[in-house]
Design a protein around this motif. Sequence first.
Motif, PDB file in Angstrom:
ATOM      1  N   ILE A 165       0.895  -1.223  -0.055  1.00 11.72           N
ATOM      2  CA  ILE A 165       0.001  -0.010   0.011  1.00 11.72           C
ATOM      3  C   ILE A 165       0.950   1.303   0.098  1.00 11.72           C
ATOM      4  O   ILE A 165       0.622   2.263  -0.652  1.00 11.72           O
ATOM      5  N   SER A 166       1.915   1.358   0.815  1.00 15.41           N
ATOM      6  CA  SER A 166       2.821   2.496   0.661  1.00 15.41           C
ATOM      7  C   SER A 166       3.350   2.589  -0.653  1.00 15.41           C
ATOM      8  O   SER A 166       3.445   3.835  -1.247  1.00 15.41           O
ATOM      9  N   LEU A 167       3.895   1.577  -1.651  1.00 16.61           N
ATOM     10  CA  LEU A 167       4.033   1.644  -2.632  1.00 16.61           C
ATOM     11  C   LEU A 167       3.027   2.347  -3.700  1.00 16.61           C
ATOM     12  O   LEU A 167       3.093   3.115  -4.554  1.00 16.61           O
ATOM     13  N   LEU A 168       1.758   1.708  -3.515  1.00 22.76           N
ATOM     14  CA  LEU A 168       0.641   2.270  -4.384  1.00 22.76           C
ATOM     15  C   LEU A 168       0.459   3.425  -4.124  1.00 22.76           C
ATOM     16  O   LEU A 168       0.299   4.505  -5.084  1.00 22.76           O
ATOM     17  N   MET A 169       0.585   4.176  -2.641  1.00 24.64           N
ATOM     18  CA  MET A 169       0.287   5.523  -2.462  1.00 24.64           C
ATOM     19  C   MET A 169       1.479   6.331  -3.020  1.00 24.64           C
ATOM     20  O   MET A 169       1.080   7.378  -3.776  1.00 24.64           O
ATOM     21  N   ASP A 170       2.448   6.072  -3.241  1.00 24.22           N
ATOM     22  CA  ASP A 170       3.556   6.595  -3.995  1.00 24.22           C
ATOM     23  C   ASP A 170       3.212   6.834  -5.443  1.00 24.22           C
ATOM     24  O   ASP A 170       3.639   7.823  -6.241  1.00 24.22           O
ATOM     25  N   LEU A 171       2.978   5.576  -6.155  1.00 25.57           N
ATOM     26  CA  LEU A 171       2.635   5.578  -7.389  1.00 25.57           C
ATOM     27  C   LEU A 171       1.456   6.617  -7.889  1.00 25.57           C
ATOM     28  O   LEU A 171       1.549   7.501  -8.748  1.00 25.57           O
ATOM     29  N   VAL A 172       0.230   6.513  -6.913  1.00 24.38           N
ATOM     30  CA  VAL A 172      -0.790   7.614  -7.220  1.00 24.38           C
ATOM     31  C   VAL A 172      -0.319   9.106  -7.037  1.00 24.38           C
ATOM     32  O   VAL A 172      -0.739   9.924  -7.711  1.00 24.38           O
ATOM     33  N   SER A 173       0.413   9.317  -6.063  1.00 31.08           N
ATOM     34  CA  SER A 173       0.729  10.537  -5.608  1.00 31.08           C
ATOM     35  C   SER A 173       1.699  11.014  -6.855  1.00 31.08           C
ATOM     36  O   SER A 173       1.975  12.372  -7.108  1.00 31.08           O
ATOM     37  N   SER A 174       2.387  10.224  -7.467  1.00 29.68           N
ATOM     38  CA  SER A 174       3.287  10.891  -8.509  1.00 29.68           C
ATOM     39  C   SER A 174       2.546  11.170  -9.774  1.00 29.68           C
ATOM     40  O   SER A 174       3.317  11.713 -10.812  1.00 29.68           O
ATOM     41  N   GLY A 175       1.266  10.624  -9.972  1.00 30.05           N
ATOM     42  CA  GLY A 175       0.686  10.859 -11.032  1.00 30.05           C
ATOM     43  C   GLY A 175       0.618   9.640 -11.980  1.00 30.05           C
ATOM     44  O   GLY A 175       0.002   9.909 -13.045  1.00 30.05           O
ATOM     45  N   PHE A 176       1.209   8.653 -11.514  1.00 22.50           N
ATOM     46  CA  PHE A 176       1.341   7.482 -12.499  1.00 22.50           C
ATOM     47  C   PHE A 176       0.235   6.724 -12.832  1.00 22.50           C
ATOM     48  O   PHE A 176      -0.154   6.295 -13.798  1.00 22.50           O
ATOM     49  N   CYS A 177      -0.730   6.584 -11.761  1.00 22.06           N
ATOM     50  CA  CYS A 177      -1.901   6.198 -12.056  1.00 22.06           C
ATOM     51  C   CYS A 177      -3.015   6.645 -10.967  1.00 22.06           C
ATOM     52  O   CYS A 177      -2.780   7.581  -9.906  1.00 22.06           O
ATOM     53  N   GLY A 178      -4.420   6.353 -11.145  1.00 24.43           N
ATOM     54  CA  GLY A 178      -5.157   6.329 -10.085  1.00 24.43           C
ATOM     55  C   GLY A 178      -5.352   5.024  -9.289  1.00 24.43           C
ATOM     56  O   GLY A 178      -5.009   3.975  -9.713  1.00 24.43           O
ATOM     57  N   SER A 179      -6.341   4.898  -8.255  1.00 27.14           N
ATOM     58  CA  SER A 179      -6.760   3.787  -7.462  1.00 27.14           C
ATOM     59  C   SER A 179      -8.150   3.932  -6.873  1.00 27.14           C
ATOM     60  O   SER A 179      -8.404   4.950  -6.698  1.00 27.14           O
ATOM     61  N   ILE A 180      -8.455   2.865  -6.432  1.00 29.52           N
ATOM     62  CA  ILE A 180      -9.684   2.508  -5.551  1.00 29.52           C
ATOM     63  C   ILE A 180      -9.323   1.928  -4.279  1.00 29.52           C
ATOM     64  O   ILE A 180      -8.794   0.855  -4.133  1.00 29.52           O
ATOM     65  N   VAL A 181      -9.590   2.590  -2.956  1.00 28.15           N
ATOM     66  CA  VAL A 181      -9.091   2.147  -1.859  1.00 28.15           C
ATOM     67  C   VAL A 181     -10.193   2.355  -1.004  1.00 28.15           C
ATOM     68  O   VAL A 181     -11.075   3.148  -0.808  1.00 28.15           O
ATOM     69  N   PRO A 182     -10.307   1.390   0.142  1.00 33.69           N
ATOM     70  CA  PRO A 182     -11.093   1.385   1.518  1.00 33.69           C
ATOM     71  C   PRO A 182     -10.498   2.643   2.296  1.00 33.69           C
ATOM     72  O   PRO A 182      -9.425   3.112   2.177  1.00 33.69           O
ATOM     73  N   GLU A 183     -11.639   3.369   3.102  1.00 33.90           N
ATOM     74  CA  GLU A 183     -11.427   4.575   3.857  1.00 33.90           C
ATOM     75  C   GLU A 183     -10.262   4.215   4.773  1.00 33.90           C
ATOM     76  O   GLU A 183      -9.548   5.142   5.135  1.00 33.90           O
ATOM     77  N   THR A 184      -9.993   3.049   5.288  1.00 37.52           N
ATOM     78  CA  THR A 184      -8.881   2.820   6.368  1.00 37.52           C
ATOM     79  C   THR A 184      -7.774   3.070   5.564  1.00 37.52           C
ATOM     80  O   THR A 184      -6.611   3.535   6.360  1.00 37.52           O
ATOM     81  N   VAL A 185      -7.387   3.007   4.536  1.00 39.15           N
ATOM     82  CA  VAL A 185      -6.021   3.033   3.721  1.00 39.15           C
ATOM     83  C   VAL A 185      -5.677   4.676   3.810  1.00 39.15           C
ATOM     84  O   VAL A 185      -4.664   5.176   4.260  1.00 39.15           O
ATOM     85  N   LEU A 186      -6.832   5.529   3.556  1.00 41.81           N
ATOM     86  CA  LEU A 186      -6.648   6.798   3.875  1.00 41.81           C
ATOM     87  C   LEU A 186      -6.255   7.480   5.191  1.00 41.81           C
ATOM     88  O   LEU A 186      -5.484   8.276   5.494  1.00 41.81           O
ATOM     89  N   LYS A 187      -6.914   6.623   6.080  1.00 41.74           N
ATOM     90  CA  LYS A 187      -6.762   7.119   7.574  1.00 41.74           C
ATOM     91  C   LYS A 187      -5.331   6.720   8.091  1.00 41.74           C
ATOM     92  O   LYS A 187      -4.760   7.473   8.862  1.00 41.74           O
ATOM     93  N   ARG A 188      -4.576   5.520   7.612  1.00 42.26           N
ATOM     94  CA  ARG A 188      -3.598   5.018   8.046  1.00 42.26           C
ATOM     95  C   ARG A 188      -2.238   5.407   7.077  1.00 42.26           C
ATOM     96  O   ARG A 188      -1.174   5.151   7.675  1.00 42.26           O
ATOM     97  N   HIS A 189      -2.596   6.047   6.029  1.00 49.57           N
ATOM     98  CA  HIS A 189      -1.545   6.480   5.166  1.00 49.57           C
ATOM     99  C   HIS A 189      -1.880   7.859   4.584  1.00 49.57           C
ATOM    100  O   HIS A 189      -2.123   8.219   3.617  1.00 49.57           O
ATOM    101  N   LYS A 190      -1.476   8.836   5.643  1.00 41.30           N
ATOM    102  CA  LYS A 190      -1.743   9.979   5.602  1.00 41.30           C
ATOM    103  C   LYS A 190      -0.291  10.790   4.966  1.00 41.30           C
ATOM    104  O   LYS A 190       0.672  10.331   5.081  1.00 41.30           O
ATOM    105  N   GLY A 191      -0.403  12.101   4.511  1.00 40.82           N
ATOM    106  CA  GLY A 191       0.810  12.559   4.049  1.00 40.82           C
ATOM    107  C   GLY A 191       1.026  12.659   2.792  1.00 40.82           C
ATOM    108  O   GLY A 191       1.910  13.157   2.199  1.00 40.82           O
TER     109      GLY A 191
END
Length: 293
Positions: free
Chosen positions: A223-249
């Motif tokens: 999930i940390s790598l997935l969030m890095d890929l999304v924030s870089s603009g490489f892709c989008g994703s679909i995640v449950p709310e818990t991921v957003l709560k636990r992977h902030k910043g």
Amino acid sequence: MDIRQLRYFIAIVEEGKISAAAKRLHLSQPPLSQQLKAMEEELGSKLIERSGKHVEVTEAGKALYKYALQMNQLMEEAKMEVQEVGKGVNGSLSIGVNTFSVDELPHILHQFQRHFPKVTYKIQQNESAHLCKLVRDREVDLAFIRLPLELDDFEVLHLYTEPFYFISSDKQKLFEDEVSLQDIHNQPLILPSTQGLGVHYLILEAFSRFHLHPHITGECSDISLLMDLVSSGFCGSIVPETVLKRHKGYSIHAHKISGSAEMSAPVGLIWLKSHSLSKIAQNFVDVLIGKNN
């Protein structure tokens, strides 16, 4: 010798008189004297010397007294620990946790620890389907899983229902607020989890219900790598709310998926129907039920 005889001997040494020891033990004097004689015969050593009404402990008796105290203490500690385990206030609790975790788990464990401070924990993280197997194989007592799954073998405590979000880089303002599956099905997506398991299946099933063919460019279980890929603009994703709560910043936009295709998944705690829970596990369930009421 047994622990009962050792306790008799401790009383004799500490009271200094057979009669006083018998009174302390709520015995008559002859049976206590017989037990002392039996111990001496078994050990082949004189344990006490009688001096009038009093007794003098021999060197052999002093050696036995030292070990008798230790063994009696160990027996009392064993009795206490077994009773505590039986009451669920001591021992180990094994818990399985879904890969995307339970956001409130630290709070839940803090609350449980306040009531049962002696309990230790073994926590395993894995996909919900594998956690079901671990519970079935009795490798974990309880598991937090994401539904839906086949749960005929399990008792289920429903905890909450969690919404899903479409996430994209904050470098790209693709949408304003909430989105539908129709809005995002052409966006390049890397899905969390692994094909055929858990969240991956739930996402594809949601698109399928509306006859949509999402633009899937890959999958990522880290999930940390997935969030890095999304924030870089490489892709989008679909995640449950818990991921957003636990992977902030992370530099992302998060849009709740709503409308007629609103995505959500129940989260629950499961345990095996055919197997009695340990008292510790039952206490954990009771604390969790109390928290949710």
